[in-house]
Design a protein around this motif. Structure first.
Motif, PDB file in Angstrom:
ATOM      1  N   LEU A  86      17.902  -2.046  53.953  1.00  0.00           N
ATOM      2  CA  LEU A  86      19.043  -1.338  54.527  1.00  0.00           C
ATOM      3  C   LEU A  86      19.946  -0.835  53.400  1.00  0.00           C
ATOM      4  O   LEU A  86      20.261  -1.578  52.470  1.00  0.00           O
ATOM      5  N   GLU A  87      20.325   0.414  53.502  1.00  0.00           N
ATOM      6  CA  GLU A  87      21.193   1.022  52.491  1.00  0.00           C
ATOM      7  C   GLU A  87      22.484   1.513  53.138  1.00  0.00           C
ATOM      8  O   GLU A  87      22.465   2.185  54.172  1.00  0.00           O
ATOM      9  N   HIS A  88      23.622   1.165  52.529  1.00  0.00           N
ATOM     10  CA  HIS A  88      24.916   1.707  52.938  1.00  0.00           C
ATOM     11  C   HIS A  88      25.096   3.041  52.205  1.00  0.00           C
ATOM     12  O   HIS A  88      25.217   3.055  50.982  1.00  0.00           O
ATOM     13  N   LEU A  89      25.111   4.143  52.949  1.00  0.00           N
ATOM     14  CA  LEU A  89      25.220   5.457  52.303  1.00  0.00           C
ATOM     15  C   LEU A  89      26.544   5.571  51.552  1.00  0.00           C
ATOM     16  O   LEU A  89      26.582   5.980  50.396  1.00  0.00           O
ATOM     17  N   LEU A  90      27.642   5.280  52.222  1.00  0.00           N
ATOM     18  CA  LEU A  90      28.897   5.057  51.513  1.00  0.00           C
ATOM     19  C   LEU A  90      28.833   3.612  51.050  1.00  0.00           C
ATOM     20  O   LEU A  90      28.837   2.697  51.870  1.00  0.00           O
ATOM     21  N   PRO A  91      28.736   3.355  49.754  1.00  0.00           N
ATOM     22  CA  PRO A  91      28.445   1.983  49.296  1.00  0.00           C
ATOM     23  C   PRO A  91      29.597   1.018  49.557  1.00  0.00           C
ATOM     24  O   PRO A  91      30.749   1.431  49.745  1.00  0.00           O
ATOM     25  N   LYS A  92      29.267  -0.257  49.552  1.00  0.00           N
ATOM     26  CA  LYS A  92      30.304  -1.276  49.717  1.00  0.00           C
ATOM     27  C   LYS A  92      31.310  -1.198  48.565  1.00  0.00           C
ATOM     28  O   LYS A  92      32.502  -1.397  48.764  1.00  0.00           O
ATOM     29  N   SER A 151      28.018   8.517  42.683  1.00  0.00           N
ATOM     30  CA  SER A 151      28.547   9.564  43.557  1.00  0.00           C
ATOM     31  C   SER A 151      27.468  10.027  44.539  1.00  0.00           C
ATOM     32  O   SER A 151      26.276   9.761  44.354  1.00  0.00           O
ATOM     33  N   TRP A 152      27.898  10.758  45.571  1.00  0.00           N
ATOM     34  CA  TRP A 152      26.967  11.220  46.604  1.00  0.00           C
ATOM     35  C   TRP A 152      25.858  12.097  46.017  1.00  0.00           C
ATOM     36  O   TRP A 152      24.682  11.923  46.354  1.00  0.00           O
ATOM     37  N   GLN A 153      26.174  12.997  45.134  1.00  0.00           N
ATOM     38  CA  GLN A 153      25.162  13.873  44.561  1.00  0.00           C
ATOM     39  C   GLN A 153      24.149  13.082  43.735  1.00  0.00           C
ATOM     40  O   GLN A 153      22.935  13.318  43.809  1.00  0.00           O
ATOM     41  N   THR A 154      24.633  12.116  42.938  1.00  0.00           N
ATOM     42  CA  THR A 154      23.724  11.279  42.148  1.00  0.00           C
ATOM     43  C   THR A 154      22.902  10.377  43.053  1.00  0.00           C
ATOM     44  O   THR A 154      21.713  10.159  42.820  1.00  0.00           O
ATOM     45  N   LYS A 155      23.533   9.869  44.081  1.00  0.00           N
ATOM     46  CA  LYS A 155      22.821   8.990  45.013  1.00  0.00           C
ATOM     47  C   LYS A 155      21.691   9.748  45.706  1.00  0.00           C
ATOM     48  O   LYS A 155      20.627   9.185  45.967  1.00  0.00           O
ATOM     49  N   LEU A 210      18.011   9.186  47.190  1.00  0.00           N
ATOM     50  CA  LEU A 210      17.701   9.311  48.616  1.00  0.00           C
ATOM     51  C   LEU A 210      16.728  10.441  48.913  1.00  0.00           C
ATOM     52  O   LEU A 210      15.907  10.335  49.826  1.00  0.00           O
ATOM     53  N   LEU A 211      16.811  11.528  48.162  1.00  0.00           N
ATOM     54  CA  LEU A 211      15.908  12.654  48.420  1.00  0.00           C
ATOM     55  C   LEU A 211      14.450  12.261  48.224  1.00  0.00           C
ATOM     56  O   LEU A 211      13.550  12.833  48.851  1.00  0.00           O
ATOM     57  N   SER A 245      21.045  17.013  53.420  1.00  0.00           N
ATOM     58  CA  SER A 245      21.439  18.371  53.068  1.00  0.00           C
ATOM     59  C   SER A 245      22.956  18.534  53.003  1.00  0.00           C
ATOM     60  O   SER A 245      23.453  19.598  52.623  1.00  0.00           O
ATOM     61  N   LEU A 246      23.692  17.473  53.364  1.00  0.00           N
ATOM     62  CA  LEU A 246      25.149  17.548  53.336  1.00  0.00           C
ATOM     63  C   LEU A 246      25.660  17.558  51.897  1.00  0.00           C
ATOM     64  O   LEU A 246      25.167  16.827  51.043  1.00  0.00           O
ATOM     65  N   ILE A 247      26.673  18.379  51.659  1.00  0.00           N
ATOM     66  CA  ILE A 247      27.266  18.466  50.325  1.00  0.00           C
ATOM     67  C   ILE A 247      28.131  17.246  50.040  1.00  0.00           C
ATOM     68  O   ILE A 247      28.239  16.786  48.904  1.00  0.00           O
TER      69      ILE A 247
END
Length: 723
Positions: A471-477, A519-523, A533-534, A548-550
């Motif tokens: 399980l992965e928290h997209l917005l991390p803890k 960060s989201w882009q690096t993640k 994630l990609l 695909s979300l920025i």
């Protein structure tokens, strides 16, 4: 009865055969016990001191003119077996098989043959003898899991011949030996041993209660094929499973479930007071005896009933379900997932009852699908499940609920205030945003959704067994360093949202910590050799559009939570009419979708057919169907259903396939059905060659357009796409 201290050398004297009786359990010692015994053997050798290895109970058997002394091992099987395996390995290493044969085999002078001095029960006999006849120091392989082979291999790999001496050990291993004569009551002996603390399963106790030496043939004909036919079957029943916080043998788990069913039998008329007592797993064997004696139940009748249920249990109940594939359609495999992954073990009595009494597989699967909806809705909403044991262990069985209609009526006639009520669609929508579930349960919910959403659709990657995923928290803890908050939100709101289902993803591998907290882009993209994630989630349906979300923030978490909720409502329908609150939530989700459509990542692709102006997806699909009919004017509606089959579009309770006849549409109880099909579109009603009027599905996403486009091109139509 005689008792006293006995050396191992006296017990195994070259003329005595120790026979493990048929009611004894298989060999169950593991590495922890083998390691302890090896350490003890090294200690005895180094000190030369007597070593007490517990008590044993042997029963003298009448052997007639047998050339050797035959005794039954009532207590001591595990230790005698382990010692035989240990000494066999040791004597092979020291090239001293003569000493081993002198103690662990017996000689038939007349036949001039030797036999193994320990006779095992049917389950362990083959593997034990395989070890005993070895003439070289080598590792053994086994085609099925075998504690016997594993124990020998452990000693083969770990015995140091310099640290253990066979003669010292034979003369310094001491037991308290209890000898019983042939005429003494075996049942009383067995019960006494159990009361003194020998841990036996309920199955072993019941076997000895139902069968004696005089009924051995009945045991071999009835009991053995169901519970003890071979090592693989014995391993199934001996395996350990989790039942709440308690670990229990699988066979005990079955017998507890069967007893829950049996005491609801109206012909027995078990009192309410006794039902409460008998349903407790503590003292299960005594509960069986008390039920049989108090209500004068014929043992043979119960044996036949037990064996029928046991076969159903073995054929359908799979504690290893997390290691295998899970289909997307309702059925027993998904029920097993609920039982053993989500640990809803209280379902088992009712599931067995349905398997026994509902002959139609289609009806059973409808019942199983509804149970899945009921359980998962309550899980998402964090409903209190403390009454599940009463529901599935008593109420549904007592009321003989054996059809999908009866089950719906029983569960859906409860108000939301009642403990066992079915959560509404509105409650499910709120649950996906607000509920915080343990990681394993969140992962299980996403996994079950993933299997259902994939059903009947091609994917670039296959879905692996559940235990493969994390399980992965997209917005991390730990978001503080790389994840700025949106205006209007505070830390508490963010910490609350990061735990909801909308922020969680199932991945086939755990992300590197540096990537997970980046960060989201690096993640998404990863960094260096660490994939993001990609790479891991590109083909995960429950991550649809997310990658695909920025940006990923409080707003998008709620958008995804509500998207997941709508998918969950399709997968786990309630059949309850939507109330005003539900309708308001549905409108809220429509608004959220509008917000999402305004995001720059949304797909705006339009399609044109045969050079006509480009249209939206739903209009394009309608035009393709119309063009097909114009090209094949005699095509029947049945033939059209084969061409425009439901596999081309997403499946769910929002619609009923790609095409739907006007007649079927009028009978469909769905308040949004005119939106789901081309009822209100210009030229939305089509007619097949045999005169059937029908509508076309309007629920289209870009992911499902490739099949329609291919079909159109195969027909020679020209298709163009434009953003």
């Amino acid at each position: 009865m005689d008792a006293g201290t006995k050396q191992l050398a006296d017990i195994l004297n070259g003329n005595r055969v120790l026979e493990v009786p048929y009611y004894q359990r298989s060999y169950v010692w593991k590495e922890e016990q083998w390691e302890r015994l090896l350490s003890d053997m090294e200690y005895i050798t180094s000190t030369g001191q007597d070593y007490f290895l517990g008590s044993i109970i042997l029963k003298q058997e009448q052997t007639g003119i047998s050339p050797y002394d035959l005794q039954t091992v009532i207590d001591g099987q595990q230790r005698f077996t382990t010692l035989a395996l240990f000494f066999k390995s040791l004597c092979l290493k020291t090239d001293d098989l003569e000493t081993f044969e002198g103690k662990f085999t017996v000689r038939d002078k007349k036949a001039k043959t030797r036999h193994i001095a320990i006779r095992h029960s049917r389950n362990d006999k083959r593997d034990f003898e395989k070890v005993m006849v070895l003439d070289s120091d080598c590792k053994l392989e086994s085609d099925v899991p075998s504690n016997i082979i594993d124990a020998y291999n452990y000693f083969h790999e770990n015995i140091d011949p310099e640290k253990v001496d066979v003669d010292v050990l034979l003369n310094h291993i001491i037991f308290i030996g209890i000898s019983l004569q042939a005429g003494e009551d075996e049942q009383a002996i067995f019960d006494t041993i159990n009361s003194l603390g020998v841990k036996l399963t309920t199955g072993e106790l019941l076997k000895n209660y139902f069968f004696t030496e005089s009924t051995r043939q009945e045991y071999e004909h009835l009991w053995m094929p169901i519970f003890e036919k071979d090592r693989e079957l014995a391993n199934y029943w001996d395996s350990t499973i989790n039942s709440g916080r308690i670990k229990r043998a699988n066979i005990d788990f079955f017998f507890n479930a069967y007893l829950c069913i049996k005491i609801q039998d109206p012909s027995i008329k078990v009192s309410a007071e006794h039902k409460v007592r008998y349903r407790r797993s503590v003292g299960l064997f005594n509960n069986y005896k008390d039920l049989i004696n108090t209500y004068s139940i014929d043992k043979k009748d119960m044996i036949w009933d037990i064996l029928e249920y046991a076969q159903l249990y073995h054929d359908n109940i799979n504690p290893e379900i997390a290691n295998g594939e899970i289909p997307g359609k309702p059925g027993i495999e998904r029920i097993n997932f609920l039982i053993f992954v989500l640990e809803y073990t209280t379902l088992v009595p009712y599931i067995l009852y349905v398997l026994r009494n509902v002959s139609s597989e289609e009806e059973r699967n409808e019942i199983f699908g509804y149970i899945e909806s009921y359980v998962l809705r309550r899980q998402v909403c964090r409903s209190d499940n403390k009454n599940f044991s009463d529901l599935f262990g008593e109420n549904l069985i007592l009321n003989q609920i054996l059809t999908i209609d009866d089950l719906r009526d029983y569960l859906e006639n409860k108000s939301e205030e009642q403990a066992l009520a079915l959560p509404s669609d509105g409650m499910v929508r709120k649950g996906f945003v607000n509920s915080h579930l343990p990681n394993k349960r969140s992962l299980a919910i996403l996994y079950l959704m993933e299997t259902a959403l994939r059903e009947g659709k091609p994917h670039a990657t296959k879905l692996y067994p559940f235990d493969t995923y994390s399980l992965e928290h997209l917005l991390p803890k730990n978001w503080q360093d790389n994840w700025p908050m949106l205006d209007g939100y505070d830390k508490d709101q963010r910490d609350d949202l990061k735990l909801c289902l909308g922020n969680l993803a199932m991945l086939p591998a755990k992300l590197n910590t540096s990537i997970s907290n980046a960060s989201w882009q690096t993640k998404k993209s990863g960094k260096g050799k660490s994939q993001g994630l990609l790479f891991y989630a590109a083909d995960i349906v429950t991550m649809s559009d997310t990658l695909s979300l920025i940006a990923w923030n409080e707003k998008t978490i709620q958008i995804r939570a509500k998207w997941l909720a709508e998918k969950a409502i399709e997968i786990w329908p309630s059949y309850l009419p939507e109330d005003e609150e539900d309708a308001a939530d549905a409108e809220d989700f429509t608004f959220i979708n509008k917000v999402k459509r305004n995001c720059e990542n949304h797909d705006y692709t339009k399609f044109s057919l045969n050079g006509k102006p480009a249209t939206t997806k739903n209009q394009f699909v309608l035009d393709v169907v119309r063009a097909y009919i114009e090209k094949h004017p005699s095509v029947t509606y049945t033939e059209l259903l084969k061409v425009f089959h439901e596999g081309l579009c997403s499946r769910g309770h929002k619609h009923k396939g790609l095409l739907l006849s006007v007649d079927a549409h009028s009978k469909w109880d769905n308040k949004y059905k005119d939106r789901r099909y081309s009822v209100k579109m210009n030229g939305g009603k089509l007619v097949s060659g045999d005169g059937v009027e029908f509508y076309v599905n309007t629920q289209w996403e870009i992911a499902y357009m490739h099949g329609i486009i291919k079909l159109a091109k195969d027909e020679g139509f020209t298709v163009n796409a434009e953003k």
